[in-house]
Design a protein around this motif. Structure first.
Motif, PDB file in Angstrom:
ATOM      1  N   UNK A  46     -23.451 -57.031  72.025  1.00 13.74           N
ATOM      2  CA  UNK A  46     -24.434 -57.828  71.301  1.00 13.74           C
ATOM      3  C   UNK A  46     -25.256 -58.723  72.222  1.00 13.74           C
ATOM      4  N   UNK A  47     -26.515 -58.917  71.846  1.00 13.13           N
ATOM      5  CA  UNK A  47     -27.392 -59.816  72.589  1.00 13.13           C
ATOM      6  C   UNK A  47     -27.154 -61.261  72.181  1.00 13.13           C
ATOM      7  N   UNK A  48     -26.737 -61.480  70.927  1.00 17.59           N
ATOM      8  CA  UNK A  48     -26.405 -62.827  70.469  1.00 17.59           C
ATOM      9  C   UNK A  48     -25.265 -62.756  69.466  1.00 17.59           C
ATOM     10  N   UNK A  49     -24.603 -63.882  69.262  1.00 16.90           N
ATOM     11  CA  UNK A  49     -23.514 -63.987  68.283  1.00 16.90           C
ATOM     12  C   UNK A  49     -23.661 -65.303  67.548  1.00 16.90           C
ATOM     13  N   UNK A  50     -23.412 -65.275  66.239  1.00 15.99           N
ATOM     14  CA  UNK A  50     -23.512 -66.457  65.399  1.00 15.99           C
ATOM     15  C   UNK A  50     -22.111 -66.811  64.916  1.00 15.99           C
ATOM     16  N   UNK A  51     -21.573 -67.922  65.378  1.00 17.38           N
ATOM     17  CA  UNK A  51     -20.210 -68.342  65.034  1.00 17.38           C
ATOM     18  C   UNK A  51     -20.191 -69.824  64.686  1.00 17.38           C
ATOM     19  N   UNK A  52     -19.076 -70.244  64.062  1.00 16.74           N
ATOM     20  CA  UNK A  52     -18.913 -71.675  63.863  1.00 16.74           C
ATOM     21  C   UNK A  52     -18.397 -72.279  65.172  1.00 16.74           C
TER      22      UNK A  52
END
Length: 72
Positions: A46-52
Motif C-alpha cells: 500500500x501507498x498509504x494506510x489509515x489507522x487509529x
C-alpha cells in the motif's frame, strides 16, 4: 481494503485475540507476520494506510510496508 470502480473491497482479514497473551510483543509479531505474508505472497504494497493511534499497528506498518500513515 482496496477500491475498484468507486467501491471498497476487503483484501484480507486478520482476526486476532490477545486477551490471554502473556508474551511481550505477541500482537506486534502476529500483525507483522500477517502483513509480510500479504506483501511477499500477493504483492500487496500500500501507498498509504489509515489507522487509529495504535502504536502496534503503526509499528507493523513501518516494518512491513513503510506507507504514508494517516491517523483518524
Amino acid at each position: 481494503m482496496a477500491e475498484y470502480d468507486g467501491s471498497g473491497f476487503p483484501l484480507s482479514y486478520c482476526l486476532l485475540s490477545t486477551a490471554t497473551s502473556t508474551e511481550i510483543g505477541k500482537r506486534t509479531k502476529a500483525l507483522s507476520e500477517w502483513a509480510q505474508h500479504l506483501r511477499d505472497t500477493y504483492g500487496v504494497v500500500p501507498a498509504f494506510a489509515h489507522v487509529d493511534k495504535d502504536m502496534v499497528e503503526i509499528g507493523m506498518l513501518q516494518l512491513s510496508w513503510r506507507p504514508k500513515i494517516q491517523l483518524c
